[in-house]
Design a protein around this motif. Structure first.
Motif, PDB file in Angstrom:
ATOM      1  N   ALA A  58     -20.896 -19.262 -30.618  1.00  0.00           N
ATOM      2  CA  ALA A  58     -19.525 -19.408 -31.139  1.00  0.00           C
ATOM      3  C   ALA A  58     -18.608 -20.094 -30.127  1.00  0.00           C
ATOM      4  O   ALA A  58     -17.427 -19.767 -30.015  1.00  0.00           O
ATOM      5  N   ILE A  59     -19.152 -21.066 -29.401  1.00  0.00           N
ATOM      6  CA  ILE A  59     -18.369 -21.839 -28.444  1.00  0.00           C
ATOM      7  C   ILE A  59     -17.623 -22.925 -29.219  1.00  0.00           C
ATOM      8  O   ILE A  59     -18.231 -23.703 -29.942  1.00  0.00           O
ATOM      9  N   GLU A  60     -16.309 -22.976 -29.066  1.00  0.00           N
ATOM     10  CA  GLU A  60     -15.494 -23.948 -29.794  1.00  0.00           C
ATOM     11  C   GLU A  60     -15.114 -25.159 -28.953  1.00  0.00           C
ATOM     12  O   GLU A  60     -14.858 -26.227 -29.499  1.00  0.00           O
ATOM     13  N   GLN A  61     -15.044 -24.987 -27.644  1.00  0.00           N
ATOM     14  CA  GLN A  61     -14.649 -26.076 -26.750  1.00  0.00           C
ATOM     15  C   GLN A  61     -15.683 -26.199 -25.634  1.00  0.00           C
ATOM     16  O   GLN A  61     -16.158 -25.188 -25.105  1.00  0.00           O
ATOM     17  N   ILE A  62     -16.025 -27.447 -25.292  1.00  0.00           N
ATOM     18  CA  ILE A  62     -16.901 -27.673 -24.145  1.00  0.00           C
ATOM     19  C   ILE A  62     -16.180 -28.565 -23.146  1.00  0.00           C
ATOM     20  O   ILE A  62     -15.342 -29.362 -23.559  1.00  0.00           O
ATOM     21  N   PRO A  63     -16.416 -28.406 -21.877  1.00  0.00           N
ATOM     22  CA  PRO A  63     -17.442 -27.581 -21.274  1.00  0.00           C
ATOM     23  C   PRO A  63     -17.138 -26.091 -21.438  1.00  0.00           C
ATOM     24  O   PRO A  63     -15.993 -25.700 -21.711  1.00  0.00           O
ATOM     25  N   ALA A  64     -18.164 -25.289 -21.257  1.00  0.00           N
ATOM     26  CA  ALA A  64     -18.019 -23.836 -21.300  1.00  0.00           C
ATOM     27  C   ALA A  64     -18.876 -23.237 -20.194  1.00  0.00           C
ATOM     28  O   ALA A  64     -19.879 -23.811 -19.789  1.00  0.00           O
ATOM     29  N   PHE A  65     -18.466 -22.102 -19.727  1.00  0.00           N
ATOM     30  CA  PHE A  65     -19.190 -21.339 -18.710  1.00  0.00           C
ATOM     31  C   PHE A  65     -19.452 -19.990 -19.340  1.00  0.00           C
ATOM     32  O   PHE A  65     -18.506 -19.262 -19.674  1.00  0.00           O
ATOM     33  N   VAL A  66     -20.712 -19.673 -19.580  1.00  0.00           N
ATOM     34  CA  VAL A  66     -21.035 -18.442 -20.304  1.00  0.00           C
ATOM     35  C   VAL A  66     -22.049 -17.602 -19.547  1.00  0.00           C
ATOM     36  O   VAL A  66     -22.858 -18.114 -18.774  1.00  0.00           O
ATOM     37  N   LEU A  67     -21.985 -16.325 -19.812  1.00  0.00           N
ATOM     38  CA  LEU A  67     -22.962 -15.361 -19.319  1.00  0.00           C
ATOM     39  C   LEU A  67     -23.613 -14.732 -20.542  1.00  0.00           C
ATOM     40  O   LEU A  67     -22.954 -14.052 -21.324  1.00  0.00           O
ATOM     41  N   VAL A  68     -24.899 -15.029 -20.718  1.00  0.00           N
ATOM     42  CA  VAL A  68     -25.669 -14.441 -21.805  1.00  0.00           C
ATOM     43  C   VAL A  68     -26.648 -13.467 -21.163  1.00  0.00           C
ATOM     44  O   VAL A  68     -27.456 -13.863 -20.316  1.00  0.00           O
ATOM     45  N   ARG A  69     -26.554 -12.209 -21.574  1.00  0.00           N
ATOM     46  CA  ARG A  69     -27.464 -11.206 -21.022  1.00  0.00           C
ATOM     47  C   ARG A  69     -28.875 -11.430 -21.545  1.00  0.00           C
ATOM     48  O   ARG A  69     -29.079 -12.129 -22.538  1.00  0.00           O
TER      49      ARG A  69
END
Length: 120
Positions: A58-69
C-alpha cells in the motif's frame, strides 16, 4: 536517483544488523541496473515492474523506506523523502535489532520531497 546516496548510507548502516537490506525497483532488470548502477552489484535488488509488491504494501509515493517483518507485516514505512519519517523507520529497525541509530538527516541529504506516485 537523487535519493540513492542517502538511502544507501542508511541501508549500509544496517548491513550487519539482523535485517536484510535491499532495494525494490519498480522496473525490470535492465532498467533497475541502469537506475542503480554499481549498487545493483553490491545490494540485493528485487524488480517489481508490475508493482505487485508496491501495491501489497500500500505504498502510494516512491521512494519509500519500509520495514517488513519476516512474517510479512509492514512494521514501518516512510514515503517520499522526509527525514523525520525515515528517522522513525530507522528507529523501529533499531528497536527490533538492538542496533545503533544512523544519522538522519545526514549532512549531505536533500531537502524534503513528497515523492512520485507509486503506481506510475
Amino acid at each position: 536517483s537523487w535519493i540513492l546516496r542517502s538511502a544507501t548510507r542508511i541501508l549500509e548502516h544496517f548491513r550487519d544488523a539482523d535485517v536484510r537490506i535491499n532495494f525494490i525497483v519498480t522496473a525490470g532488470p535492465a532498467d533497475a541496473r541502469a537506475f542503480l548502477g554499481p549498487l545493483a552489484d553490491s545490494h540485493l535488488v528485487f524488480c517489481d515492474p508490475d508493482r505487485v509488491a508496491v501495491k501489497a504494501l500500500a505504498i502510494e509515493q516512491i521512494p519509500a523506506f519500509v520495514l517488513v517483518r519476516v512474517d510479512g507485516v509492514l512494521a514501518a514505512a516512510a514515503e517520499g523523502w522526509h527525514a523525520h519519517e525515515w528517522h522513525a523507520v530507522a528507529e523501529r529497525i533499531t528497536e527490533l535489532t538492538h542496533w545503533s541509530m544512523p544519522t538522519i538527516p545526514g549532512p549531505d541529504d536533500p531537502g524534503p520531497f513528497d515523492g512520485s506516485p507509486s503506481l506510475g
